[in-house]
Design an enzyme around this catalytic site. Sequence first.
Site, PDB file in Angstrom:
ATOM      1  N   THR A 292       0.815  -1.218   0.000  1.00 11.81           N
ATOM      2  CA  THR A 292       0.000   0.000   0.000  1.00 11.81           C
ATOM      3  C   THR A 292       0.853   1.276   0.000  1.00 11.81           C
ATOM      4  OG1 THR A 292      -1.453   1.275   1.456  1.00 11.81           O
ATOM      5  CG2 THR A 292      -0.107  -0.358   2.535  1.00 11.81           C
ATOM      6  N   ASP A 293       0.250   2.376  -0.452  1.00 17.45           N
ATOM      7  CA  ASP A 293       0.948   3.675  -0.389  1.00 17.45           C
ATOM      8  C   ASP A 293       1.062   4.177   1.052  1.00 17.45           C
ATOM      9  OD1 ASP A 293      -1.733   4.354   0.040  1.00 17.45           O
ATOM     10  OD2 ASP A 293      -1.810   5.895  -1.530  1.00 17.45           O
ATOM     11  N   GLU A 294       0.268   3.572   1.975  1.00 17.87           N
ATOM     12  CA  GLU A 294       0.242   4.091   3.346  1.00 17.87           C
ATOM     13  C   GLU A 294       1.578   3.897   4.064  1.00 17.87           C
ATOM     14  OE1 GLU A 294      -3.394   3.500   5.497  1.00 17.87           O
ATOM     15  OE2 GLU A 294      -4.515   3.157   3.650  1.00 17.87           O
TER      16      GLU A 294
ATOM     17  N   TYR B 210      -1.690  -0.468  11.057  1.00 12.42           N
ATOM     18  CA  TYR B 210      -1.846  -1.137   9.757  1.00 12.42           C
ATOM     19  C   TYR B 210      -0.651  -0.850   8.851  1.00 12.42           C
ATOM     20  CZ  TYR B 210      -3.237  -1.567   4.839  1.00 12.42           C
ATOM     21  OH  TYR B 210      -3.243  -1.849   3.496  1.00 12.42           O
TER      22      TYR B 210
ATOM     23  N   LYS C  13       2.301  -3.338   7.378  1.00 13.34           N
ATOM     24  CA  LYS C  13       2.546  -3.547   5.946  1.00 13.34           C
ATOM     25  C   LYS C  13       3.998  -3.163   5.600  1.00 13.34           C
ATOM     26  CE  LYS C  13       0.178  -4.621   3.009  1.00 13.34           C
ATOM     27  NZ  LYS C  13      -0.198  -5.960   2.441  1.00 13.34           N
TER      28      LYS C  13
HETATM   29  P1  NAD Z   1      -9.463  -7.343   2.477  1.00  8.46           P
HETATM   30  O1  NAD Z   1      -9.402  -7.069   3.945  1.00  8.46           O
HETATM   31  O2  NAD Z   1     -10.732  -7.074   1.739  1.00  8.46           O
HETATM   32  O3  NAD Z   1      -9.085  -8.870   2.188  1.00  8.46           O
HETATM   33  C1  NAD Z   1      -8.043  -9.536   2.864  1.00  8.46           C
HETATM   34  C2  NAD Z   1      -8.220 -11.031   2.641  1.00  8.46           C
HETATM   35  O4  NAD Z   1      -7.132 -11.691   3.306  1.00  8.46           O
HETATM   36  C3  NAD Z   1      -9.510 -11.595   3.245  1.00  8.46           C
HETATM   37  O5  NAD Z   1     -10.123 -12.454   2.319  1.00  8.46           O
HETATM   38  C4  NAD Z   1      -9.041 -12.349   4.481  1.00  8.46           C
HETATM   39  O6  NAD Z   1      -9.866 -13.459   4.796  1.00  8.46           O
HETATM   40  C5  NAD Z   1      -7.653 -12.793   4.042  1.00  8.46           C
HETATM   41  N1  NAD Z   1      -6.744 -13.055   5.173  1.00  8.46           N
HETATM   42  C6  NAD Z   1      -6.575 -12.285   6.288  1.00  8.46           C
HETATM   43  N2  NAD Z   1      -5.662 -12.853   7.095  1.00  8.46           N
HETATM   44  C7  NAD Z   1      -5.223 -13.995   6.474  1.00  8.46           C
HETATM   45  C8  NAD Z   1      -4.277 -14.997   6.793  1.00  8.46           C
HETATM   46  N3  NAD Z   1      -3.574 -14.947   7.933  1.00  8.46           N
HETATM   47  N4  NAD Z   1      -4.077 -16.008   5.924  1.00  8.46           N
HETATM   48  C9  NAD Z   1      -4.799 -16.079   4.765  1.00  8.46           C
HETATM   49  N5  NAD Z   1      -5.722 -15.160   4.422  1.00  8.46           N
HETATM   50  C10 NAD Z   1      -5.922 -14.128   5.267  1.00  8.46           C
HETATM   51  O7  NAD Z   1      -8.259  -6.510   1.852  1.00  8.46           O
HETATM   52  P2  NAD Z   1      -8.120  -5.864   0.405  1.00  8.46           P
HETATM   53  O8  NAD Z   1      -8.648  -4.475   0.452  1.00  8.46           O
HETATM   54  O9  NAD Z   1      -8.609  -6.805  -0.631  1.00  8.46           O
HETATM   55  O10 NAD Z   1      -6.524  -5.749   0.318  1.00  8.46           O
HETATM   56  C11 NAD Z   1      -5.738  -6.811  -0.220  1.00  8.46           C
HETATM   57  C12 NAD Z   1      -4.277  -6.427  -0.147  1.00  8.46           C
HETATM   58  O11 NAD Z   1      -4.057  -5.217  -0.861  1.00  8.46           O
HETATM   59  C13 NAD Z   1      -3.784  -6.155   1.281  1.00  8.46           C
HETATM   60  O12 NAD Z   1      -2.483  -6.687   1.412  1.00  8.46           O
HETATM   61  C14 NAD Z   1      -3.773  -4.643   1.394  1.00  8.46           C
HETATM   62  O13 NAD Z   1      -2.777  -4.212   2.313  1.00  8.46           O
HETATM   63  C15 NAD Z   1      -3.425  -4.258  -0.035  1.00  8.46           C
HETATM   64  N6  NAD Z   1      -3.926  -2.948  -0.461  1.00  8.46           N
HETATM   65  C16 NAD Z   1      -5.236  -2.603  -0.290  1.00  8.46           C
HETATM   66  C17 NAD Z   1      -5.690  -1.373  -0.740  1.00  8.46           C
HETATM   67  C18 NAD Z   1      -7.141  -0.964  -0.604  1.00  8.46           C
HETATM   68  O14 NAD Z   1      -7.479   0.177  -0.921  1.00  8.46           O
HETATM   69  N7  NAD Z   1      -8.043  -1.839  -0.205  1.00  8.46           N
HETATM   70  C19 NAD Z   1      -4.797  -0.486  -1.353  1.00  8.46           C
HETATM   71  C20 NAD Z   1      -3.459  -0.868  -1.513  1.00  8.46           C
HETATM   72  C21 NAD Z   1      -3.037  -2.103  -1.069  1.00  8.46           C
HETATM   73  P1  TYD Z   2     -10.648   3.937   4.397  1.00  4.24           P
HETATM   74  O1  TYD Z   2     -11.620   3.501   3.343  1.00  4.24           O
HETATM   75  O2  TYD Z   2     -10.753   3.331   5.763  1.00  4.24           O
HETATM   76  O3  TYD Z   2      -9.178   3.793   3.816  1.00  4.24           O
HETATM   77  P2  TYD Z   2      -7.747   4.337   4.388  1.00  4.24           P
HETATM   78  O4  TYD Z   2      -7.886   4.828   5.767  1.00  4.24           O
HETATM   79  O5  TYD Z   2      -6.936   3.095   4.320  1.00  4.24           O
HETATM   80  O6  TYD Z   2      -7.306   5.395   3.443  1.00  4.24           O
HETATM   81  O7  TYD Z   2     -10.816   5.493   4.565  1.00  4.24           O
HETATM   82  C1  TYD Z   2     -10.624   6.378   3.473  1.00  4.24           C
HETATM   83  C2  TYD Z   2     -10.674   7.778   4.033  1.00  4.24           C
HETATM   84  O8  TYD Z   2     -12.009   8.034   4.517  1.00  4.24           O
HETATM   85  C3  TYD Z   2      -9.756   7.984   5.223  1.00  4.24           C
HETATM   86  O9  TYD Z   2      -9.214   9.307   5.164  1.00  4.24           O
HETATM   87  C4  TYD Z   2     -10.684   7.862   6.430  1.00  4.24           C
HETATM   88  C5  TYD Z   2     -12.001   8.382   5.898  1.00  4.24           C
HETATM   89  N1  TYD Z   2     -13.218   7.800   6.504  1.00  4.24           N
HETATM   90  C6  TYD Z   2     -14.236   8.640   6.981  1.00  4.24           C
HETATM   91  O10 TYD Z   2     -14.147   9.880   6.907  1.00  4.24           O
HETATM   92  N2  TYD Z   2     -15.343   8.047   7.513  1.00  4.24           N
HETATM   93  C7  TYD Z   2     -15.485   6.687   7.623  1.00  4.24           C
HETATM   94  O11 TYD Z   2     -16.511   6.207   8.165  1.00  4.24           O
HETATM   95  C8  TYD Z   2     -14.427   5.837   7.117  1.00  4.24           C
HETATM   96  C9  TYD Z   2     -14.527   4.337   7.199  1.00  4.24           C
HETATM   97  C10 TYD Z   2     -13.323   6.454   6.548  1.00  4.24           C
END
Ligand code: NAD
Ligand code: TYD
Length: 352
Positions: free
Chosen positions: A132-134, A158, A162
């Site tokens: 992630t960019d975070e 988080y 990561k």
């Molecule tokens: P998500 O929380 O929707 O899905 C995570 C999945 O991992 C779930 O299906 C969960 O059951 C599984 N999981 C959790 N712990 C596990 C373990 N110990 N062993 C096997 N499976 C396990 O997350 P997402 O949003 O789909 O993100 C997927 C990946 O992409 C993550 O690594 C996250 O850090 C990265 N990512 C997400 C975003 C975003 O905006 N959602 C952006 C950049 C990177």
């Molecule tokens: P989120 O979807 O949790 O992603 P991330 O924190 O990983 O960027 O949140 C996106 C943005 O929205 C973040 O700045 C937090 C904000 N946010 C709210 O303002 N209200 C909410 O209820 C949630 C879940 C997020």
Amino acid sequence: MILVTGAAGFIGSNFVLDWLGACDEPVINLDKLTYAGNLENFASLAGDERHIFIQGDIGDSARVSKLLAEYQPRAVINFAAESHVDRSILGPADFIQTNVVGTFGLLEAVRAYWGALPEKERALFRFLHVSTDEVYGSLEPDAPAFTETHRYEPNSPYSASKAASDHLVRAYHHTYGLPVLTTNCSNNYGPYHFPEKLIPLCIHNALAGKPLPIYGDGQQIRDWLYVKDHCSAIRRVLEAGRLGEVYNIGGWNEKANLDVVNTLCHILDEEQPRVDGKSYAEQVTFVTDRPGHDRRYAIDATKLERELGWKPAETFETGIRKTVRWYLDNQDWVANVTSGTYREWTAKQYTL
Ligand code: NAD
Ligand code: TYD
């Protein structure tokens, strides 16, 4: 075949659906099925032998080793993680366990498997780590977007977990020669997004007549990418990325949270107007800010575009409209995931 971990989550399930839509190479889906994992996402693959689901933990090296030996994948793509910042603030332990210790267990199993492969397979094998960019921390309003060489400055449990996993992946390349690729992507949105994250939460709450909770002043900036563009970037990096390299993935779509939610409200006003004729924007409610809330993220994806020729297909405007449409057309999916543990979570998180 390929092994995809965490593939029952939001991005992983989009990745598997797109992968099998584009080719016939089978996918082993290893997922622990936490609250975020949902096999209903694969309803369209029922009976499809190209999708092999296995419930398990990435940190269980013995289990992963057996799977690798049995299926002999040519690549492992690691999506598995605890992914929600707010959950990491309330309970960081699961994040350390899966994102740090789990990634370590996975790397150990993969290293042993890869080390024993015949020379040709060994040379072709890839371990792609999805991050992630975070990990780069928070940007000042006029600072340039994150490049791959930006210092790691994670601010939440988080992002720190990561960041630790990224460092382990890097170390396994430098120390053991494991053929790794790492991608750091901005905020995703799109189908199958669990409705506790900002965009699906606000669509769900808007339709349910509930408040749309905006943390603090709503001026925090995120760089949004349609999930299918993230998936196409990962496919491209897997195919042609240089070993040991990091690729930032982003859509050049910086938006303040309040603007994102107002855009959602305007689309919903057109697609499914409120019965009282008022705008869904009336449901916007400012709530207590997230502790340590990062002010701005922005991704510079020039390296990926220049080296590998990737570009996102969607703008924010086209992607967000598709997303709203998907949620309106898939209310059953939303109803099924917004029961049980989801309700307990929202009761704990929001005191509206
Ligand atoms: P998500 O929380 O929707 O899905 C995570 C999945 O991992 C779930 O299906 C969960 O059951 C599984 N999981 C959790 N712990 C596990 C373990 N110990 N062993 C096997 N499976 C396990 O997350 P997402 O949003 O789909 O993100 C997927 C990946 O992409 C993550 O690594 C996250 O850090 C990265 N990512 C997400 C975003 C975003 O905006 N959602 C952006 C950049 C990177
Ligand atoms: P989120 O979807 O949790 O992603 P991330 O924190 O990983 O960027 O949140 C996106 C943005 O929205 C973040 O700045 C937090 C904000 N946010 C709210 O303002 N209200 C909410 O209820 C949630 C879940 C997020």
